[in-house]
Design an enzyme around this catalytic site. Sequence first.
Site, PDB file in Angstrom:
ATOM      1  N   SER A   8      95.957 105.611  36.240  1.00 33.29           N
ATOM      2  CA  SER A   8      95.557 104.710  35.154  1.00 33.29           C
ATOM      3  C   SER A   8      94.048 104.813  34.926  1.00 33.29           C
ATOM      4  O   SER A   8      93.255 104.479  35.821  1.00 33.29           O
ATOM      5  CB  SER A   8      95.912 103.259  35.519  1.00 33.29           C
ATOM      6  OG  SER A   8      95.217 102.376  34.650  1.00 33.29           O
ATOM      7  N   HIS A  33      97.876 107.726  32.629  1.00 33.20           N
ATOM      8  CA  HIS A  33      98.354 106.414  32.182  1.00 33.20           C
ATOM      9  C   HIS A  33      97.251 105.674  31.431  1.00 33.20           C
ATOM     10  O   HIS A  33      96.122 105.550  31.912  1.00 33.20           O
ATOM     11  CB  HIS A  33      98.783 105.615  33.422  1.00 33.20           C
ATOM     12  CG  HIS A  33      99.529 104.350  33.134  1.00 33.20           C
ATOM     13  ND1 HIS A  33     100.857 104.321  32.790  1.00 33.20           N
ATOM     14  CD2 HIS A  33      99.108 103.063  33.153  1.00 33.20           C
ATOM     15  CE1 HIS A  33     101.229 103.057  32.622  1.00 33.20           C
ATOM     16  NE2 HIS A  33     100.197 102.275  32.836  1.00 33.20           N
ATOM     17  N   ASP A  35      96.231 102.148  29.949  1.00 33.43           N
ATOM     18  CA  ASP A  35      96.547 100.716  29.917  1.00 33.43           C
ATOM     19  C   ASP A  35      95.836 100.056  28.747  1.00 33.43           C
ATOM     20  O   ASP A  35      94.656  99.709  28.829  1.00 33.43           O
ATOM     21  CB  ASP A  35      96.103 100.081  31.239  1.00 33.43           C
ATOM     22  CG  ASP A  35      97.132 100.326  32.322  1.00 33.43           C
ATOM     23  OD1 ASP A  35      96.742 100.685  33.445  1.00 33.43           O
ATOM     24  OD2 ASP A  35      98.335 100.156  32.047  1.00 33.43           O
ATOM     25  N   MET A  37      95.123  97.013  26.395  1.00 33.82           N
ATOM     26  CA  MET A  37      95.196  95.551  26.524  1.00 33.82           C
ATOM     27  C   MET A  37      94.522  94.885  25.329  1.00 33.82           C
ATOM     28  O   MET A  37      93.449  95.328  24.890  1.00 33.82           O
ATOM     29  CB  MET A  37      94.491  95.116  27.818  1.00 33.82           C
ATOM     30  CG  MET A  37      95.103  95.731  29.053  1.00 33.82           C
ATOM     31  SD  MET A  37      94.214  95.163  30.530  1.00 33.82           S
ATOM     32  CE  MET A  37      95.184  95.985  31.778  1.00 33.82           C
ATOM     33  N   HIS A  66     100.754 102.637  27.842  1.00 40.86           N
ATOM     34  CA  HIS A  66     101.351 101.349  28.228  1.00 40.86           C
ATOM     35  C   HIS A  66     100.708 100.269  27.370  1.00 40.86           C
ATOM     36  O   HIS A  66      99.542  99.933  27.555  1.00 40.86           O
ATOM     37  CB  HIS A  66     101.068 101.128  29.725  1.00 40.86           C
ATOM     38  CG  HIS A  66     101.519  99.800  30.249  1.00 40.86           C
ATOM     39  ND1 HIS A  66     101.080  99.323  31.463  1.00 40.86           N
ATOM     40  CD2 HIS A  66     102.355  98.860  29.757  1.00 40.86           C
ATOM     41  CE1 HIS A  66     101.634  98.142  31.695  1.00 40.86           C
ATOM     42  NE2 HIS A  66     102.423  97.845  30.663  1.00 40.86           N
ATOM     43  N   MET A  68     100.073  96.776  26.532  1.00 40.50           N
ATOM     44  CA  MET A  68     100.119  95.375  26.951  1.00 40.50           C
ATOM     45  C   MET A  68      99.516  94.568  25.806  1.00 40.50           C
ATOM     46  O   MET A  68      98.394  94.030  25.893  1.00 40.50           O
ATOM     47  CB  MET A  68      99.325  95.179  28.257  1.00 40.50           C
ATOM     48  CG  MET A  68     100.042  95.750  29.453  1.00 40.50           C
ATOM     49  SD  MET A  68      99.037  95.804  30.926  1.00 40.50           S
ATOM     50  CE  MET A  68      98.281  97.418  30.679  1.00 40.50           C
ATOM     51  N   MET A 137     106.321  96.037  36.301  1.00 36.51           N
ATOM     52  CA  MET A 137     104.970  95.607  36.677  1.00 36.51           C
ATOM     53  C   MET A 137     105.037  95.049  38.091  1.00 36.51           C
ATOM     54  O   MET A 137     105.832  94.145  38.375  1.00 36.51           O
ATOM     55  CB  MET A 137     104.452  94.535  35.713  1.00 36.51           C
ATOM     56  CG  MET A 137     104.134  95.049  34.316  1.00 36.51           C
ATOM     57  SD  MET A 137     103.051  96.473  34.306  1.00 36.51           S
ATOM     58  CE  MET A 137     101.586  95.786  35.080  1.00 36.51           C
ATOM     59  N   ASP A 175     103.760  99.882  38.356  1.00 32.32           N
ATOM     60  CA  ASP A 175     102.367  99.799  37.917  1.00 32.32           C
ATOM     61  C   ASP A 175     101.704  98.545  38.478  1.00 32.32           C
ATOM     62  O   ASP A 175     102.045  97.431  38.118  1.00 32.32           O
ATOM     63  CB  ASP A 175     102.361  99.744  36.377  1.00 32.32           C
ATOM     64  CG  ASP A 175     100.978  99.680  35.786  1.00 32.32           C
ATOM     65  OD1 ASP A 175     100.879  99.770  34.546  1.00 32.32           O
ATOM     66  OD2 ASP A 175      99.992  99.541  36.532  1.00 32.32           O
TER      67      ASP A 175
HETATM   68  C1  DX5 Z   1      97.793  96.013  34.554  1.00 34.50           C
HETATM   69  C2  DX5 Z   1      97.315  97.421  34.752  1.00 34.50           C
HETATM   70  C3  DX5 Z   1      97.031  97.735  36.224  1.00 34.50           C
HETATM   71  C4  DX5 Z   1      96.609  99.143  36.419  1.00 34.50           C
HETATM   72  C5  DX5 Z   1      96.870  99.614  37.834  1.00 34.50           C
HETATM   73  O1  DX5 Z   1      97.014  95.106  35.122  1.00 34.50           O
HETATM   74  O2  DX5 Z   1      98.362  98.242  34.282  1.00 34.50           O
HETATM   75  O3  DX5 Z   1      98.207  97.463  36.940  1.00 34.50           O
HETATM   76  O4  DX5 Z   1      97.280 100.012  35.639  1.00 34.50           O
HETATM   77  O5  DX5 Z   1      95.795  99.226  38.569  1.00 34.50           O
HETATM   78  P1  DX5 Z   1      95.769  99.389  40.167  1.00 34.50           P
HETATM   79  O6  DX5 Z   1      96.478 100.688  40.502  1.00 34.50           O
HETATM   80  O7  DX5 Z   1      94.306  99.425  40.510  1.00 34.50           O
HETATM   81  O8  DX5 Z   1      96.487  98.213  40.700  1.00 34.50           O
HETATM   82 ZN    ZN Z   2      99.979 100.219  32.997  1.00 33.80          ZN
END
Ligand code: DX5
Ligand code: ZN
Length: 221
Positions: A8, A33, A35, A37, A66, A68, A137, A175
């Site tokens: 990520s 990946h 993320d 947000m 992903h 979110m 998650m 994740d």
């Molecule tokens: C949502 C994100 C995190 C990230 C992973 O909060 O999706 O979960 O990707 O982060 P680590 O691997 O540092 O927990």
């Molecule tokens: Zn993610």
Amino acid sequence: MKYQLSPSILSADFWQLGKQIQEVEQSGCEWLHFDVMDGSFVPSLSFGMPVLKDVRKNTKLFLDVHLMIEKPQRYVKEFFDCGADSITVHVEACENVKPVLQEIRALGCRAGISLNPETAPECLEGLLDQVDMVLIMTVHPGFGGQAYIPEMTEKIRKVRRMIEDCGRSIDLEVDGGINAGTIDTVLEAGANIIVAGSAVFGGDIPQHTQGLLDKIHSYSV
Ligand code: DX5
Ligand code: ZN
């Protein structure tokens, strides 16, 4: 079933993003990946299409996006046009997730559905035919560097059984909080796509990436 590590970039050093993505790619990773947000579905804001577009131009990695974000159907085509190979949306962020998944697939993109920790696996009933991947998650979404929620192990097992019962080859991605100490637990429970942010991008990237890949590949024999 192919096993993958999907680092990520949320945990990358954005001043060195291109160099760090090259390190991950040169270390043998095939996925990356993203993320995304929106500060509404989750409390943080991260990044969007401009970052994806520039990364797409410079890497052959499989771009695992992903979302979110609330009402993700608003942006599915844009993320696909910017280079997403897979787009995962949250069941909690859609009034009706099925048409969103169908739109992603109609674009020729892989479709994923994500469940927050408090969302029961039963919500997947009737949806597994519409997806190429289920993302469980294993932390409450919004931040990297959180601790794995142990109650998610049983949920991973249950979703893997649901996938086996439906008879389609659907990837199971996890994740949040995945590192050298938790990766065996999730692999044994049935995950085959591993997202890791802080476990990859904090410190020696090639060494961390190789260590997690070695573990993952030991399960794929
Ligand atoms: C949502 C994100 C995190 C990230 C992973 O909060 O999706 O979960 O990707 O982060 P680590 O691997 O540092 O927990
Ligand atoms: Zn993610």
